[in-house]
Write a protein that holds these residues in place. Structure first.
Motif, PDB file in Angstrom:
ATOM      1  N   ALA A  92     -18.566 -16.113  18.168  1.00 20.82           N
ATOM      2  CA  ALA A  92     -18.777 -16.376  16.801  1.00 20.82           C
ATOM      3  C   ALA A  92     -19.510 -17.462  16.501  1.00 20.82           C
ATOM      4  O   ALA A  92     -19.983 -18.053  15.520  1.00 20.82           O
ATOM      5  N   ASP A  93     -19.968 -18.340  17.809  1.00 23.61           N
ATOM      6  CA  ASP A  93     -20.492 -19.779  17.818  1.00 23.61           C
ATOM      7  C   ASP A  93     -21.895 -19.368  17.518  1.00 23.61           C
ATOM      8  O   ASP A  93     -22.509 -20.357  17.182  1.00 23.61           O
ATOM      9  N   VAL A  94     -22.555 -18.298  17.702  1.00 26.48           N
ATOM     10  CA  VAL A  94     -23.993 -17.827  17.595  1.00 26.48           C
ATOM     11  C   VAL A  94     -24.178 -17.058  16.314  1.00 26.48           C
ATOM     12  O   VAL A  94     -23.597 -16.382  16.138  1.00 26.48           O
ATOM     13  N   ALA A  95     -25.060 -17.397  15.516  1.00 27.52           N
ATOM     14  CA  ALA A  95     -25.462 -16.934  14.317  1.00 27.52           C
ATOM     15  C   ALA A  95     -25.784 -15.193  14.622  1.00 27.52           C
ATOM     16  O   ALA A  95     -26.372 -15.151  15.584  1.00 27.52           O
ATOM     17  N   ASP A  96     -25.305 -14.492  13.463  1.00 24.00           N
ATOM     18  CA  ASP A  96     -25.367 -13.149  13.742  1.00 24.00           C
ATOM     19  C   ASP A  96     -26.822 -12.636  14.134  1.00 24.00           C
ATOM     20  O   ASP A  96     -27.286 -11.583  14.667  1.00 24.00           O
ATOM     21  N   GLU A  97     -27.779 -13.196  13.178  1.00 25.49           N
ATOM     22  CA  GLU A  97     -29.153 -12.981  13.286  1.00 25.49           C
ATOM     23  C   GLU A  97     -30.048 -13.582  14.540  1.00 25.49           C
ATOM     24  O   GLU A  97     -31.091 -13.215  14.563  1.00 25.49           O
ATOM     25  N   ALA A  98     -29.287 -14.392  15.239  1.00 26.76           N
ATOM     26  CA  ALA A  98     -29.875 -14.918  16.388  1.00 26.76           C
ATOM     27  C   ALA A  98     -30.198 -14.017  17.519  1.00 26.76           C
ATOM     28  O   ALA A  98     -31.220 -14.028  18.359  1.00 26.76           O
ATOM     29  N   THR A  99     -29.571 -12.848  17.675  1.00 23.41           N
ATOM     30  CA  THR A  99     -29.398 -11.995  18.724  1.00 23.41           C
ATOM     31  C   THR A  99     -29.233 -10.705  18.174  1.00 23.41           C
ATOM     32  O   THR A  99     -29.237 -10.349  17.132  1.00 23.41           O
ATOM     33  N   ALA A 100     -29.514  -9.346  19.180  1.00 20.54           N
ATOM     34  CA  ALA A 100     -29.571  -8.149  18.590  1.00 20.54           C
ATOM     35  C   ALA A 100     -27.859  -7.661  18.518  1.00 20.54           C
ATOM     36  O   ALA A 100     -27.829  -6.718  17.726  1.00 20.54           O
ATOM     37  N   TYR A 101     -26.977  -8.271  19.112  1.00 22.02           N
ATOM     38  CA  TYR A 101     -25.666  -8.164  19.073  1.00 22.02           C
ATOM     39  C   TYR A 101     -25.198  -8.407  17.670  1.00 22.02           C
ATOM     40  O   TYR A 101     -25.438  -9.268  16.891  1.00 22.02           O
TER      41      TYR A 101
END
Length: 192
Positions: A92-101
C-alpha cells in the motif's frame, strides 16, 4: 483484538460456529495439516455458506484482524479452496497508478481455486470457481492480479489492469514488442 472481531461478526449477523480459546474443541479446530505451524488464533470461524465467508472476511477487515483461510478439503472435489492473503504494508506504500499491479488499497487479496483430478468433475468444479469468484467479487475492488487468472484473453487482461493501465501497457508493448512475440497468458496486444 478478539473482542472487536467478535463484535464485528455479531454486527454482520454472522450465525455460524465461532470457536475461541475457551471453547472445549479449540485445540482440535486450530490444528492444521502442517505440523510446523502452531498458531493460536483469536477466533476460528466455521462458515457454512459463501455468505458466511463474506461476512467473516468483512468482519476481519473492519476489526483489522489478521485473517487466514483454511480449505480443509471440504469442497466439491475435496481439494478446492478460497485462499485469502492480507495486504497492506509495503504493498500500500506505492500509489496504485505507479505500477501495473492493481488494488494496492485493498485489505485482502483472495482467490477461489477449484482443484480436482477427474475429467468428469470439470464442468462442476469450474462452475464452482466462477460462481464463488463472482459472489466474492461483489464485495471487492475492481481489478485483479493478472497472473492468477485461469481464463485468458484481452478482456481478462483489460479487467485486471483497468483501461488506463492497459493502454499504458499497450503503448509500452508496441514500443518493446511490436510483433507480439511474447503473447502467452494474459497478453497485452500492441497498438495497431
Amino acid at each position: 483484538m478478539s473482542n472487536l472481531l467478535l463484535r464485528e461478526l455479531s454486527l454482520a449477523g454472522h450465525r455460524c460456529p465461532i470457536i475461541t480459546a475457551d471453547h472445549q474443541d479449540y485445540d482440535r479446530y486450530r490444528k492444521i495439516w502442517n505440523g510446523v505451524a502452531d498458531r493460536r488464533p483469536a477466533a476460528i470461524v466455521r462458515p457454512q455458506s459463501v455468505d458466511d465467508v463474506r461476512k467473516a472476511v468483512h468482519a476481519a477487515a473492519a476489526s483489522r484482524a489478521l485473517l487466514a483461510v483454511r480449505g480443509g478439503g471440504h469442497s466439491l472435489a475435496g481439494d478446492s479452496e478460497i485462499y485469502v492473503l492480507q495486504l497492506g504494508g509495503a504493498v500500500a506504500d506505492v500509489a496504485d497508478e505507479a505500477t501495473a499491479y492493481t488494488g494496492r488499497g485493498a485489505s485482502y487479496y483472495w482467490l477461489a481455486e477449484p482443484v480436482w483430478d477427474e475429467a468428469a468433475d470439470d464442468d462442476r468444479c469450474i462452475a464452482w470457481g466462477r460462481i464463488t469468484g463472482k459472489s466474492l467479487s461483489t464485495f471487492s475492488m475492481a481489478g485483479n492480479y493478472v497472473n492468477e487468472q485461469a481464463d485468458a484473453g484481452t478482456v481478462v487482461a483489460l479487467d485486471a489492469y483497468g483501461p488506463e493501465k492497459y493502454q499504458r501497457l499497450a503503448r509500452l508493448k508496441t514500443r518493446l514488442d511490436p510483433h507480439n512475440m511474447f503473447r502467452l497468458n494474459q497478453n497485452i496486444t500492441p497498438l495497431a
